[in-house]
Design a protein around this motif. Structure first.
Motif, short mmCIF file in Angstrom:
data_model
loop_
_atom_site.label_atom_id
_atom_site.label_comp_id
_atom_site.label_asym_id
_atom_site.label_seq_id
_atom_site.Cartn_x
_atom_site.Cartn_y
_atom_site.Cartn_z
N PHE A 1 0.82 -1.22 0.00
CA PHE A 1 0.00 0.00 0.00
C PHE A 1 0.85 1.26 0.00
CE2 PHE A 1 0.61 -1.56 4.29
CZ PHE A 1 1.04 -0.43 4.99
N GLN A 2 2.17 1.10 0.07
CA GLN A 2 3.09 2.23 -0.05
C GLN A 2 3.74 2.16 -1.44
OE1 GLN A 2 4.95 1.66 4.07
NE2 GLN A 2 4.50 3.83 4.16
N PRO A 3 4.32 3.27 -1.92
CA PRO A 3 4.64 3.35 -3.35
C PRO A 3 5.91 2.66 -3.85
CG PRO A 3 5.04 5.47 -2.29
CD PRO A 3 4.46 4.56 -1.25
N GLY A 4 6.72 2.10 -2.93
CA GLY A 4 8.02 1.56 -3.32
C GLY A 4 7.99 0.56 -4.46
N ARG A 5 7.13 -0.46 -4.33
CA ARG A 5 7.11 -1.50 -5.36
C ARG A 5 6.80 -0.93 -6.73
NH1 ARG A 5 6.24 -7.01 -5.72
NH2 ARG A 5 5.72 -7.62 -7.83
N SER A 6 5.72 -0.14 -6.84
CA SER A 6 5.34 0.34 -8.18
C SER A 6 6.41 1.26 -8.76
CB SER A 6 3.96 1.00 -8.17
OG SER A 6 3.72 1.65 -6.98
N LYS A 7 7.06 2.04 -7.89
CA LYS A 7 8.13 2.90 -8.41
C LYS A 7 9.29 2.08 -8.97
CE LYS A 7 9.24 6.42 -5.61
NZ LYS A 7 9.38 7.01 -4.24
N LEU A 8 9.65 1.00 -8.26
CA LEU A 8 10.75 0.15 -8.72
C LEU A 8 10.38 -0.57 -10.02
CD1 LEU A 8 11.88 -1.35 -5.29
CD2 LEU A 8 13.31 0.05 -6.80
N VAL A 9 9.15 -1.08 -10.08
CA VAL A 9 8.70 -1.80 -11.28
C VAL A 9 8.65 -0.84 -12.47
CG1 VAL A 9 6.71 -2.98 -12.33
CG2 VAL A 9 7.49 -3.63 -10.04
N GLU A 10 8.15 0.37 -12.20
CA GLU A 10 8.10 1.40 -13.25
C GLU A 10 9.50 1.74 -13.77
OE1 GLU A 10 6.25 5.59 -12.64
OE2 GLU A 10 4.73 4.05 -12.24
N ALA A 11 10.48 1.70 -12.87
CA ALA A 11 11.86 2.00 -13.27
C ALA A 11 12.50 0.80 -13.99
CB ALA A 11 12.69 2.39 -12.05
N GLY A 12 11.77 -0.31 -14.09
CA GLY A 12 12.26 -1.45 -14.86
C GLY A 12 12.88 -2.56 -14.05
N TYR A 13 12.81 -2.46 -12.72
CA TYR A 13 13.41 -3.50 -11.88
C TYR A 13 12.42 -4.63 -11.61
CZ TYR A 13 16.92 0.07 -11.08
OH TYR A 13 17.89 1.03 -11.27
N ARG A 14 12.95 -5.85 -11.59
CA ARG A 14 12.14 -6.99 -11.16
C ARG A 14 12.14 -7.03 -9.63
NH1 ARG A 14 13.61 -13.15 -12.60
NH2 ARG A 14 12.49 -14.16 -10.89
N VAL A 15 10.96 -7.04 -9.04
CA VAL A 15 10.83 -7.04 -7.58
C VAL A 15 10.19 -8.35 -7.15
CG1 VAL A 15 9.82 -5.89 -5.57
CG2 VAL A 15 10.55 -4.53 -7.55
N GLU A 16 10.84 -9.06 -6.24
CA GLU A 16 10.29 -10.29 -5.68
C GLU A 16 10.20 -10.12 -4.17
OE1 GLU A 16 9.19 -13.06 -7.07
OE2 GLU A 16 9.76 -12.67 -9.16
N SER A 17 8.99 -10.11 -3.64
CA SER A 17 8.79 -9.94 -2.20
C SER A 17 8.23 -11.22 -1.61
CB SER A 17 7.83 -8.77 -1.94
OG SER A 17 8.32 -7.60 -2.55
N LEU A 18 8.79 -11.64 -0.48
CA LEU A 18 8.38 -12.92 0.12
C LEU A 18 7.05 -12.82 0.84
CD1 LEU A 18 11.83 -14.21 1.41
CD2 LEU A 18 10.80 -14.41 -0.86
N ALA A 19 6.72 -11.62 1.32
CA ALA A 19 5.38 -11.37 1.87
C ALA A 19 4.95 -9.99 1.39
CB ALA A 19 5.39 -11.42 3.39
N ARG A 20 3.72 -9.93 0.88
CA ARG A 20 3.19 -8.65 0.38
C ARG A 20 1.98 -8.26 1.22
NH1 ARG A 20 2.18 -8.59 -5.80
NH2 ARG A 20 2.22 -6.37 -5.33
N ILE A 21 2.10 -7.14 1.90
CA ILE A 21 1.03 -6.72 2.81
C ILE A 21 0.16 -5.67 2.12
CG2 ILE A 21 0.55 -5.57 5.01
CD1 ILE A 21 2.93 -7.03 6.12
N ALA A 22 -1.12 -6.01 1.97
CA ALA A 22 -2.07 -5.12 1.30
C ALA A 22 -2.54 -4.02 2.23
CB ALA A 22 -3.26 -5.92 0.78
N SER A 23 -2.65 -4.36 3.52
CA SER A 23 -3.18 -3.38 4.48
C SER A 23 -2.80 -3.75 5.90
CB SER A 23 -4.71 -3.33 4.33
OG SER A 23 -5.30 -2.85 5.52
N LEU A 24 -2.61 -2.72 6.72
CA LEU A 24 -2.40 -2.92 8.16
C LEU A 24 -3.56 -2.28 8.95
CD1 LEU A 24 1.45 -2.18 8.45
CD2 LEU A 24 0.35 -4.41 8.68
#
Ligand code: G4P
Ligand code: NA
Ligand code: NA
Length: 190
Positions: A158-181
């Protein structure tokens, strides 16, 4: 990664709508068996990438980074965080701002330990705004190295890090993805 999600469910403490405390297995006390399994999972997800080095940042990235490096049979380099530097001739330096902690650090890696031949797997414990990951990627760029991907233990989707990295062309692999706290509960993506 189910083992990690179970651990977050049973031991994670939701401090607010955007902070998850995982002191009992990742950020203070560490669970070596879980850490080893996470290293194997990172290695599995990036096995086709011809990784030559794992790069992380002190302090909480070191344990998962080391386990990934062990499984990939490559060295681990951890970037150092310092308040501000004067003598930087032998160093790659990037400024990294933490919104969570409201500090800006000089993040450094010795020029000895990254070269243009390297294919680098960037690892970190948390992904929030992506500032640390981008700082490490910029250091790789300075070295002329290739960023083969970014591996994250806990992504706050829910924070912008992943989409910013993907947009910049990086492959992102996260072991746990939290949608909401929200409501004191960790909800996972999917
Ligand atoms: P960003 O790199 O994605 O932009 O994240 P940010 O600057 O917001 O993160 C700053 C520090 O806070 C990092 O640790 C990061 O791992 C941690 N962090 C961010 N969100 C959370 C969270 O929800 N829970 C926990 N436990 N930590 C979080 P650091 O300053 O590098 O410290 P260290 O633990 O590696 O020593
Ligand atoms: Na941390
Ligand atoms: Na970190």
């Amino acid at each position: 990664m189910q083992l990690l999600k179970d651990k977050i469910k049973t031991e994670g403490i939701v401090l607010s709508n955007n902070v998850l405390k995982v002191d009992s297995f990742l950020n203070h006390q560490m669970d070596p068996v879980l850490m080893m399994e996470m290293g194997k999972e990172f290695a599995r997800r990036f096995q086709d990438k011809k990784i030559t080095k794992v790069l992380t940042i002190e302090s909480s990235g070191i344990a998962p980074g080391l386990m990934a490096a062990l499984e990939l049979n490559v060295p681990l380099v951890f970037a150092r965080k310092q308040k501000s530097l004067t003598l930087t001739d032998n160093l790659f330096v990037e400024k990294v701002h933490s919104f969570t902690k409201q500090v800006t650090n000089d993040v450094t890696v010795s020029r000895k330990f990254l070269t243009a031949e390297d294919h680098v797997l960037v690892i970190d414990d948390f992904l929030a705004n992506g500032e640390a990951a981008f700082g490490l990627a910029r250091i790789c760029e300075q070295a002329g190295a290739t960023v083969a991907g970014v591996g994250i233990v806990i992504e706050k989707s829910f924070q912008p890090g992943r989409s910013k990295l993907v947009e910049a062309g990086y492959r992102v692999e996260s072991l746990a993805r939290i949608a909401s706290l929200d409501n004191g509960q960790a909800q996972f993506v999917e």
